[in-house]
Design an enzyme around this catalytic site. Structure first.
Site, short mmCIF file in Angstrom:
data_model
loop_
_atom_site.label_atom_id
_atom_site.label_comp_id
_atom_site.label_asym_id
_atom_site.label_seq_id
_atom_site.Cartn_x
_atom_site.Cartn_y
_atom_site.Cartn_z
CG ASN A 31 -1.90 -1.10 1.24
OD1 ASN A 31 -3.02 -0.93 0.81
ND2 ASN A 31 -1.48 -2.27 1.68
CD GLU A 81 -5.50 -2.52 -1.19
OE1 GLU A 81 -5.22 -3.71 -0.95
OE2 GLU A 81 -6.60 -2.01 -0.97
CG PHE A 111 -16.10 -9.78 -6.28
CD1 PHE A 111 -16.15 -10.55 -7.44
CD2 PHE A 111 -15.25 -8.69 -6.24
CE1 PHE A 111 -15.36 -10.22 -8.54
CE2 PHE A 111 -14.46 -8.36 -7.33
CZ PHE A 111 -14.52 -9.14 -8.49
#
Length: 157
Positions: A31, A81, A111
């Protein structure tokens, strides 16, 4: 819209993220700090990208990158990321990560399950590997951007 920003060169320190990549997904990500994320073009579309990444003065590896809000996790801050397609022996928090984003895979989406998310990420990784073997992407692996000067100058090419 994504392509007009590419290739996109970026460098910054690796900071601790949400700790989800490795633990929940088995897919470790690096990150960038908020400052680096905020330096990205504000109109770069969220979604999944691919390109090249290098930690410190190490080797250049293929990577997949997510820019966005991570709808699955309902983040309030945008994050960037990077999943480097390479196994590192140890964490590299505090190191300088240099990336070149060379292509766009798909928009961000939500999702229904963690399994569906993991499957999608694995497909993204396979797609990235295929694309990065193409000559127009491969040539960026050798870019001088990846050779950090000894003085570790950040954000200056």
């Amino acid at each position: 819209g994504a392509m007009r920003h590419l290739p996109y060169f970026c460098r910054g320190e690796v900071v601790k993220g949400f700790g989800r990549g490795s633990k929940e997904l088995g897919i470790p990500t690096a990150n960038f700090s908020e400052q680096v994320v905020e330096s990205f073009p504000s109109d770069i579309p969220t979604g999944i990208y691919y390109g090249w990444a290098c930690v410190g003065n190490g080797d250049v590896h293929k990577m997949v990158l997510s820019i966005g809000w991570n709808p699955f996790y309902k983040n309030i801050k945008k994050s960037v990321e990077t999943h480097i397609i390479h196994t590192f022996k140890e964490d590299f928090y505090g190191e300088i990560l240099s990336i070149v984003i060379t292509g766009y895979i798909r928009p961000e989406k939500n999702f229904d399950s963690l399994d569906a998310l993991i499957l999608a990420i694995q497909e993204d990784i396979e797609e990235a590997k295929r694309q990065l073997d193409l000559p127009e992407h491969l040539k960026l692996k050798e870019d001088n951007f990846f050779h950090l000067p000894e003085g570790k100058i950040v954000n200056n090419r």
